[in-house]
Write a protein that holds these residues in place. Structure first.
Motif, PDB file in Angstrom:
ATOM      1  N   VAL A 623       0.844  -1.205   0.000  1.00 56.98           N
ATOM      2  CA  VAL A 623       0.000   0.000   0.000  1.00 56.98           C
ATOM      3  C   VAL A 623       0.874   1.249   0.000  1.00 56.98           C
ATOM      4  O   VAL A 623       0.604   2.233  -0.713  1.00 56.98           O
ATOM      5  CB  VAL A 623      -0.953  -0.017   1.212  1.00 56.98           C
ATOM      6  N   ALA A 624       1.953   1.237   0.791  1.00 55.59           N
ATOM      7  CA  ALA A 624       2.847   2.398   0.815  1.00 55.59           C
ATOM      8  C   ALA A 624       3.524   2.600  -0.544  1.00 55.59           C
ATOM      9  O   ALA A 624       3.691   3.743  -1.016  1.00 55.59           O
ATOM     10  CB  ALA A 624       3.893   2.216   1.916  1.00 55.59           C
ATOM     11  N   ASP A 625       3.896   1.507  -1.237  1.00 58.85           N
ATOM     12  CA  ASP A 625       4.554   1.634  -2.534  1.00 58.85           C
ATOM     13  C   ASP A 625       3.580   2.128  -3.589  1.00 58.85           C
ATOM     14  O   ASP A 625       3.946   2.885  -4.501  1.00 58.85           O
ATOM     15  CB  ASP A 625       5.148   0.286  -2.945  1.00 58.85           C
ATOM     16  N   GLN A 626       2.318   1.716  -3.496  1.00 60.88           N
ATOM     17  CA  GLN A 626       1.314   2.223  -4.434  1.00 60.88           C
ATOM     18  C   GLN A 626       1.154   3.730  -4.291  1.00 60.88           C
ATOM     19  O   GLN A 626       0.968   4.442  -5.287  1.00 60.88           O
ATOM     20  CB  GLN A 626      -0.023   1.521  -4.198  1.00 60.88           C
ATOM     21  N   ASP A 627       1.195   4.219  -3.103  1.00 61.99           N
ATOM     22  CA  ASP A 627       1.105   5.669  -2.911  1.00 61.99           C
ATOM     23  C   ASP A 627       2.279   6.363  -3.608  1.00 61.99           C
ATOM     24  O   ASP A 627       2.124   7.439  -4.223  1.00 61.99           O
ATOM     25  CB  ASP A 627       1.105   6.008  -1.425  1.00 61.99           C
ATOM     26  N   ARG A 628       3.450   5.751  -3.562  1.00 57.43           N
ATOM     27  CA  ARG A 628       4.622   6.339  -4.223  1.00 57.43           C
ATOM     28  C   ARG A 628       4.440   6.364  -5.744  1.00 57.43           C
ATOM     29  O   ARG A 628       4.717   7.373  -6.401  1.00 57.43           O
ATOM     30  CB  ARG A 628       5.877   5.542  -3.857  1.00 57.43           C
ATOM     31  N   TYR A 646       4.818   2.088 -14.801  1.00 58.82           N
ATOM     32  CA  TYR A 646       4.166   2.341 -13.502  1.00 58.82           C
ATOM     33  C   TYR A 646       2.792   1.680 -13.441  1.00 58.82           C
ATOM     34  O   TYR A 646       2.392   1.085 -12.417  1.00 58.82           O
ATOM     35  CB  TYR A 646       4.024   3.835 -13.244  1.00 58.82           C
ATOM     36  N   MET A 647       2.081   1.743 -14.543  1.00 54.40           N
ATOM     37  CA  MET A 647       0.742   1.165 -14.571  1.00 54.40           C
ATOM     38  C   MET A 647       0.813  -0.351 -14.444  1.00 54.40           C
ATOM     39  O   MET A 647      -0.040  -0.976 -13.792  1.00 54.40           O
ATOM     40  CB  MET A 647       0.027   1.564 -15.867  1.00 54.40           C
ATOM     41  N   ALA A 648       1.819  -0.940 -15.052  1.00 50.42           N
ATOM     42  CA  ALA A 648       1.966  -2.392 -14.961  1.00 50.42           C
ATOM     43  C   ALA A 648       2.292  -2.818 -13.526  1.00 50.42           C
ATOM     44  O   ALA A 648       1.790  -3.832 -13.022  1.00 50.42           O
ATOM     45  CB  ALA A 648       3.051  -2.864 -15.924  1.00 50.42           C
ATOM     46  N   ASP A 649       3.145  -2.021 -12.874  1.00 47.94           N
ATOM     47  CA  ASP A 649       3.485  -2.331 -11.470  1.00 47.94           C
ATOM     48  C   ASP A 649       2.247  -2.242 -10.568  1.00 47.94           C
ATOM     49  O   ASP A 649       2.043  -3.073  -9.678  1.00 47.94           O
ATOM     50  CB  ASP A 649       4.561  -1.380 -10.961  1.00 47.94           C
ATOM     51  N   LEU A 650       1.446  -1.200 -10.827  1.00 51.01           N
ATOM     52  CA  LEU A 650       0.224  -1.058 -10.014  1.00 51.01           C
ATOM     53  C   LEU A 650      -0.702  -2.246 -10.201  1.00 51.01           C
ATOM     54  O   LEU A 650      -1.297  -2.746  -9.235  1.00 51.01           O
ATOM     55  CB  LEU A 650      -0.515   0.228 -10.391  1.00 51.01           C
ATOM     56  N   GLN A 651      -0.789  -2.723 -11.430  1.00 48.94           N
ATOM     57  CA  GLN A 651      -1.681  -3.843 -11.683  1.00 48.94           C
ATOM     58  C   GLN A 651      -1.173  -5.097 -10.983  1.00 48.94           C
ATOM     59  O   GLN A 651      -1.962  -5.842 -10.377  1.00 48.94           O
ATOM     60  CB  GLN A 651      -1.763  -4.089 -13.204  1.00 48.94           C
ATOM     61  N   ALA A 652       0.141  -5.311 -11.024  1.00 50.47           N
ATOM     62  CA  ALA A 652       0.704  -6.497 -10.354  1.00 50.47           C
ATOM     63  C   ALA A 652       0.510  -6.409  -8.843  1.00 50.47           C
ATOM     64  O   ALA A 652       0.196  -7.408  -8.155  1.00 50.47           O
ATOM     65  CB  ALA A 652       2.183  -6.631 -10.705  1.00 50.47           C
ATOM     66  N   GLN A 653       0.680  -5.185  -8.284  1.00 53.77           N
ATOM     67  CA  GLN A 653       0.503  -5.016  -6.831  1.00 53.77           C
ATOM     68  C   GLN A 653      -0.951  -5.248  -6.408  1.00 53.77           C
ATOM     69  O   GLN A 653      -1.237  -5.822  -5.346  1.00 53.77           O
ATOM     70  CB  GLN A 653       0.971  -3.624  -6.387  1.00 53.77           C
ATOM     71  N   GLU A 654      -1.874  -4.788  -7.224  1.00 50.62           N
ATOM     72  CA  GLU A 654      -3.285  -5.000  -6.895  1.00 50.62           C
ATOM     73  C   GLU A 654      -3.608  -6.490  -6.890  1.00 50.62           C
ATOM     74  O   GLU A 654      -4.355  -6.961  -6.010  1.00 50.62           O
ATOM     75  CB  GLU A 654      -4.167  -4.274  -7.916  1.00 50.62           C
ATOM     76  N   ASP A 655      -3.049  -7.220  -7.851  1.00 52.54           N
ATOM     77  CA  ASP A 655      -3.295  -8.661  -7.859  1.00 52.54           C
ATOM     78  C   ASP A 655      -2.720  -9.312  -6.601  1.00 52.54           C
ATOM     79  O   ASP A 655      -3.344 -10.203  -6.005  1.00 52.54           O
ATOM     80  CB  ASP A 655      -2.656  -9.281  -9.120  1.00 52.54           C
ATOM     81  N   ARG A 656      -1.546  -8.841  -6.177  1.00 53.07           N
ATOM     82  CA  ARG A 656      -0.927  -9.417  -4.957  1.00 53.07           C
ATOM     83  C   ARG A 656      -1.724  -9.056  -3.692  1.00 53.07           C
ATOM     84  O   ARG A 656      -1.868  -9.883  -2.788  1.00 53.07           O
ATOM     85  CB  ARG A 656       0.507  -8.892  -4.834  1.00 53.07           C
ATOM     86  N   LEU A 657      -2.276  -7.821  -3.675  1.00 55.37           N
ATOM     87  CA  LEU A 657      -3.085  -7.419  -2.513  1.00 55.37           C
ATOM     88  C   LEU A 657      -4.322  -8.287  -2.368  1.00 55.37           C
ATOM     89  O   LEU A 657      -4.711  -8.675  -1.264  1.00 55.37           O
ATOM     90  CB  LEU A 657      -3.492  -5.944  -2.626  1.00 55.37           C
ATOM     91  N   VAL A 658      -4.950  -8.585  -3.505  1.00 57.59           N
ATOM     92  CA  VAL A 658      -6.130  -9.442  -3.441  1.00 57.59           C
ATOM     93  C   VAL A 658      -5.749 -10.803  -2.861  1.00 57.59           C
ATOM     94  O   VAL A 658      -6.448 -11.373  -2.023  1.00 57.59           O
ATOM     95  CB  VAL A 658      -6.756  -9.589  -4.841  1.00 57.59           C
ATOM     96  N   GLU A 659      -4.606 -11.298  -3.282  1.00 64.67           N
ATOM     97  CA  GLU A 659      -4.155 -12.602  -2.781  1.00 64.67           C
ATOM     98  C   GLU A 659      -3.823 -12.542  -1.286  1.00 64.67           C
ATOM     99  O   GLU A 659      -4.212 -13.434  -0.511  1.00 64.67           O
ATOM    100  CB  GLU A 659      -2.929 -13.041  -3.589  1.00 64.67           C
ATOM    101  N   LEU A 660      -3.106 -11.474  -0.878  1.00 66.74           N
ATOM    102  CA  LEU A 660      -2.702 -11.356   0.536  1.00 66.74           C
ATOM    103  C   LEU A 660      -3.906 -11.168   1.453  1.00 66.74           C
ATOM    104  O   LEU A 660      -3.947 -11.709   2.576  1.00 66.74           O
ATOM    105  CB  LEU A 660      -1.719 -10.187   0.708  1.00 66.74           C
ATOM    106  N   ARG A 661      -4.870 -10.358   0.999  1.00 65.03           N
ATOM    107  CA  ARG A 661      -6.048 -10.136   1.848  1.00 65.03           C
ATOM    108  C   ARG A 661      -6.817 -11.439   2.046  1.00 65.03           C
ATOM    109  O   ARG A 661      -7.385 -11.684   3.114  1.00 65.03           O
ATOM    110  CB  ARG A 661      -6.937  -9.070   1.235  1.00 65.03           C
TER     111      ARG A 661
END
Length: 689
Positions: A623-628, A646-661
């Protein structure tokens, strides 16, 4: 006319009036009724019983002279014994009889201090004088003057002004031979006042008049209880080294401060602790009454009539309703009319005349004192003291040593244990101890002791000196031992033995054996003394007897112990305490095994909770890296390669957040279930006996 102050000139120089009348007859003692002091009983309650007696014949009045400071006690306790007669009444003059005598007098007691003061107080009274100037008239004034005699000398005289038929005339009182009061009634009043002053010269005494009604010759007795000095006891005890019975002498020391001689009386002294009171019965008391204002009828001022409104018929109560209300019973009628009070109940009939007699309550006499009655008549003059024997007998004794650390930290006290082998108790008092040499018969003084009341068959330990030949060291120790450990319902229970040890090291006398009594403080809070046989309890402390042979050093432990239960809920124990119990070798094996199992279960729960924390930390980092990244996107062109990356990184992070949650929800559920299982396991845990 009676010449009342014929010697006025002589009296004026001393400012006093001579007593010209005797005491009133009411203060005189009835002939043949002298009361003789027969018996005195002195109590350690600070009071004394005084009994008087006299032969009487028929109806008689007895008089009893009492000090003013004893009147309250006499009023409280006076009792009359007359087997063949009846008691009429007991009377005495008021506390301030002069005030009553002068209440209706035209002058006050201080006006009788001098002729001038008396004449000045009687202004308007008609007098007749004789001497160089014989004048008759009414007193206007008496004024003091100072005459100059020359050579620095002067004299004080009093000028009397009289209203006569010829006008105002004056004379010098000191130059007058006599002054006569024309009024016979005034002469009688002055005589009565002077008689009252004469009888009141002894301000500190009052006379009781006791009226007895009866027939024939008999003996009447009058007794009362008043405050007296406390009588004291002093003992002498002579002991021997061989232990044979000692000789005990007891003496009563008393004072006769009653104001009269004790001449051949029957004397008794009593030792006890009676309840005694004093009360100011001779004082006059008046009840405070509320003062209410006097009701005065004032002027009536009717208000101005402002007219009225005529009521319709429905608003008027018929007169018959009032008549019906008047026929209702008291309280109900009052409620019905809204203002009529209930009738007052009639007064109860007077009791029958035979109910006026006094009915005494039943009583049970109990003796709570020791009496010592002297066999022979006793004579003690007023104001003198006396020393009278009350005890002379043999008493058994022992001579142990008493160690009281608060009295002396190193050495014990030499004592005499005195046993009361007599037939009566002994009152408290000071005791002087002597020792008689068995071979030579020489007497030595050993010391003084204080003795409390000693009942028959009891004994007292009487310290009289410090024994330097025996030394004692004292140490305070403590120890806690675990007696039992168990887990019941998830609660760790420890039964602990708490021991308080006082260690005494006694260095004995090189010459002889001793019995040493150790006075040990008795602990509260459930502590009990253990391991002792020869023990007594004195004043809340234990007394433990220890034998100390000559020349030896003895160590003795006085132990007091208690068991306590220490319990704690295991679920509230911190993690390090659980791990400590899992490795405590002093605990039973099954308890250690239970705590070891708890450690494994606790580690498993902590591992699951650690997974939750790690997953949450990864979520927080993403979440902190997404803000950056979002902040960086706002600074680059949207058609640039960096923007696309940047957009690709955000998409990969969102997929990981769904998995972590999804993972953290499962981890939290597993950790909570493991913690709940551990809590229930502990609650159901029962280990140990």
């Amino acid at each position: 006319m009676t010449s009342l102050i014929r010697r006025a000139a002589i009296l004026a120089s001393t400012s006093t009036l001579a007593v010209l009348a005797s005491a009133p007859a009411s203060f005189a003692q009835t002939e043949g009724s002298d009361l003789e002091l027969r018996r005195v009983l002195l109590s350690t309650g600070g009071v004394g019983y005084f009994e008087y007696a006299t032969p009487v014949d028929g109806n008689v009045s007895l008089t009893l002279d009492v000090r003013l400071d004893q009147v309250d006690d006499v009023l409280k306790s006076i009792v009359v014994f007359d087997d063949l007669g009846t008691l009429g009444e007991i009377s005495l003059p008021g506390q301030q009889p002069l005030r009553e005598v002068f209440r209706d007098m035209p002058f006050a007691p201080e006006d009788l201090q001098s002729p001038a003061a008396l004449l000045n107080a009687l202004r308007g009274v008609e007098i007749a004088t004789s001497g160089p100037r014989a004048i008759s008239g009414r007193i206007i004034s008496v004024n003091q003057e100072v005459r100059d005699l020359g050579d620095g000398r002067s004299e004080t005289v009093h000028r009397v002004s009289l209203m006569t038929e010829d006008g105002i005339r004056q004379l010098i009182l000191e130059e007058t031979d006599s002054v006569d009061f024309v009024s016979a009634d005034l002469n009688e009043q002055i005589g009565t006042a002077l008689a009252a002053l004469a009888s009141n010269n002894e301000q500190d005494r009052r006379e009781f008049t006791i009226r007895l009604n009866g027939e024939g010759v008999r003996e009447a007795r009058v007794a009362y209880v008043v405050e007296v000095p406390l009588w004291k006891t002093a003992y002498r005890l002579t002991i021997t080294e061989d232990g044979s019975p000692g000789n005990l002498q007891g003496w009563a020391i008393l004072e006769n401060l009653s104001g009269e001689d004790w001449d051949g009386i029957e004397l008794t002294v009593a030792s006890g602790n009676p309840v005694t009171f004093s009360q100011a019965l001779y004082d006059a008391y008046f009840v405070d009454r509320p003062e209410i204002p006097v009701e005065v009828l004032g002027r009536v001022l009717p208000p101005v009539d402002e007219g009225g409104i005529t009521l319709v018929d429905d608003g008027i109560r018929p007169r018959e309703e009032f008549a019906e209300a008047e026929r209702m019973p008291g309280a109900i009628a009052g409620l019905a009319t809204g203002g009529f009070a209930a009738p007052m109940p009639s007064a109860p009939p007077p009791p029958p005349r035979d109910q006026a007699q006094l009915v005494a309550a039943e009583s049970d006499e109990a003796t709570a004192q020791v009496l010592f009655q002297f066999p022979n008549p006793v004579t003690v003059e007023s104001g003198h003291s006396a020393l009278l024997p009350i005890v002379s007998r043999s008493e058994s004794f022992a001579t142990p040593l008493l160690y009281q650390p608060n009295t002396h930290a190193t050495h014990p006290l030499a004592t005499v244990r005195l046993s009361n082998d007599g037939e009566s108790g002994l009152p408290p008092g000071i005791l002087t101890i002597y020792q008689r040499d068995a071979e030579t018969g020489l007497i030595s003084y050993l010391g003084d002791a204080r003795m409390d009341a000693l009942p028959v068959g009891d004994d007292r330990l009487l310290p009289f000196a410090v024994e330097q030949s025996v030394a004692i060291d004292r140490q305070e120790l403590s120890r806690n031992d675990v007696l039992r450990v168990a887990i019941t319902g998830g609660v760790l229970r420890q039964t602990i033995l708490d021991r308080r040890i006082t260690r005494y090291t006694i260095e004995g006398d090189a010459r002889r054996d001793h019995e040493v009594i150790l006075q040990q403080t008795r602990l509260g809070g459930g502590f009990e003394l253990v391991g002792e046989e020869d023990v007594e309890l004195a004043g809340g402390d234990f007394r433990v007897t220890v034998a100390v042979p000559a020349g030896e050093t003895v160590q003795h432990d006085v132990v007091q112990e208690r068991t306590t239960l220490d319990q704690v809920d295991i679920n509230t124990l911190p993690r390090d305490r659980i791990r400590f119990f899992a490795s405590a070798s002093a605990l039973p094996d099954e308890v250690v095994a239970a705590f070891a199992d708890l450690v494994e279960r606790l580690d498993a729960v902590e591992a699951l909770e650690q997974d939750v924390r790690q997953t949450q930390q990864e979520i927080d980092r993403i979440v902190a890296d997404q803000d950056r990244i979002r902040r960086n996107l706002s600074t680059v062109p949207s058609d640039s390669d960096l923007f696309q990356r940047y957009m690709a990184d955000l998409q990969a992070q969102e997929d990981r957040l769904v998995e972590l949650r999804g993972d953290i929800e499962a981890q939290r559920a597993a950790a909570q279930q493991a913690r709940q299982d551990l809590t229930e396991h502990v609650r159901d845990l029962n280990v140990g006996g």
